[in-house]
Write an enzyme that holds these catalytic residues in place. Structure first.
Site, PDB file in Angstrom:
ATOM      1  N   ASP A  95      39.538  42.952  47.078  1.00  0.00           N
ATOM      2  CA  ASP A  95      38.269  42.238  47.103  1.00  0.00           C
ATOM      3  C   ASP A  95      37.766  42.260  48.535  1.00  0.00           C
ATOM      4  OD1 ASP A  95      36.283  40.183  47.294  1.00  0.00           O
ATOM      5  OD2 ASP A  95      37.039  39.319  45.429  1.00  0.00           O
ATOM      6  N   GLN A 149      36.392  44.667  44.437  1.00  0.00           N
ATOM      7  CA  GLN A 149      35.394  43.631  44.167  1.00  0.00           C
ATOM      8  C   GLN A 149      34.568  43.414  45.423  1.00  0.00           C
ATOM      9  OE1 GLN A 149      38.072  40.513  42.685  1.00  0.00           O
ATOM     10  NE2 GLN A 149      37.202  40.771  40.632  1.00  0.00           N
ATOM     11  N   GLU A 180      31.726  40.196  41.939  1.00  0.00           N
ATOM     12  CA  GLU A 180      32.221  38.822  41.796  1.00  0.00           C
ATOM     13  C   GLU A 180      31.536  37.934  42.829  1.00  0.00           C
ATOM     14  OE1 GLU A 180      36.510  36.797  40.836  1.00  0.00           O
ATOM     15  OE2 GLU A 180      36.355  37.936  42.699  1.00  0.00           O
ATOM     16  N   GLU A 224      46.115  40.349  43.949  1.00  0.00           N
ATOM     17  CA  GLU A 224      44.939  40.270  44.827  1.00  0.00           C
ATOM     18  C   GLU A 224      45.187  39.336  45.999  1.00  0.00           C
ATOM     19  OE1 GLU A 224      40.172  39.162  44.514  1.00  0.00           O
ATOM     20  OE2 GLU A 224      41.603  38.157  43.189  1.00  0.00           O
TER      21      GLU A 224
END
Length: 270
Positions: free
Chosen positions: A181, A209, A245, A146
């Site tokens: 993300d 995310q 998240e 990530e």
């Protein structure tokens, strides 16, 4: 249709961690993710999942000395044995939890690292990723990496989507994928619609995310048009999960209006 997983490390913190599973299920979530399971017995966590009809879709491998500020070890020369032992431990938990994805954190590098040192970090990273992907493939698990923004975690080794996709391509393992993300990506490089349209069709994005930018609260708070982004994800046929998240501004359940609105927009019943 995008599928949403509650992140139990950030959401439902008004409850003790073992009680967050029930709270997420009560709000209509079918899946959960969180940072680390290792403070709890894997069998006990599996019991919570089964009791509340939830799937575990993601957690992180051990990150080194988290409480001392470490954020992974996979790109740190000299820490190979620790990294690989952590992967083995994560795969043991994944087997019990039925979790198909494990995020392997890269770690921090010094701001004054020389080009030669950065190259050594990258060589270490790729070697550890190749080893982890091979071990995980035998268990039917994907290893994820990530890119993380430099504001939240200064010095993190991996910051940009192209860097992550290049690493995945260089390793060449089909079960090594990128965890995109949208919160981190917006802060570092923006252009989220183009990024989604460019990267999701490659098959290298294994998990998404979301959080609001800039404050990491509910995803409809701040500068992102989440309904548009979710529709883009839907149009692209992404069949994975979107991890929520974010840090709720008040109570977690009270802040889920964004999810109810999107389900109503798409004609989905909670």
């Amino acid at each position: 249709m995008p599928r949403f997983a509650a992140n139990l490390s950030m959401m439902y913190t008004e409850h003790d961690f073992p009680d967050r599973f029930a709270a997420a299920s009560a709000d209509g979530f079918d899946a959960v993710e969180y940072l680390f399971p290792y403070a709890y017995d894997a069998t006990g966590l599996r019991g919570r999942l089964d009791e509340h009809g939830l799937r575990q879709v993601l957690f992180n491998a051990p990150p080194g000395a988290w409480d001392s500020g470490e954020r992974g070890t996979a790109a740190l020369p000299g820490r190979e044995a620790e990294t690989r032992a952590g992967v083995e431990r994560a795969l043991e938990y994944a087997a019990t939890l039925g979790c198909p994805r494990v995020h392997l954190m890269a770690g921090l590098v010094r701001p004054d690292a020389t080009p030669a040192q950065l190259a050594e970090h990258r060589d270490t990273y790729l070697a550890n990723l190749a080893w982890a992907a091979e071990r995980a493939a035998a268990a039917g698990v994907d290893i994820l990496i990530e890119p993380i923004n430099t504001r939240d975690i200064p010095g993190y080794f991996l910051n940009r989507q192209t860097e992550a996709h290049t690493a995945v391509q260089d390793v060449g393992a089909p079960n090594l994928k990128v965890q995109l993300d949208l919160y981190h990506c917006q802060i570092v490089e923006g252009d989220l619609t183009t990024t989604l349209r460019r990267d999701v069709p490659t098959g290298r994005v294994g998990h998404l995310q979301i959080a609001g930018v800039p404050d990491r609260n509910e995803p409809d708070r701040g500068e992102l048009d989440i309904r548009h982004l979710f529709d883009v994800v839907d149009d692209l046929g992404f069949d994975g999960w979107i991890g929520c998240e974010y840090r709720p501004r008040a109570g977690t359940s009270e802040g889920l209006g964004w999810l109810d609105d999107y389900r109503n927009h798409r004609g989905e019943h909670a």
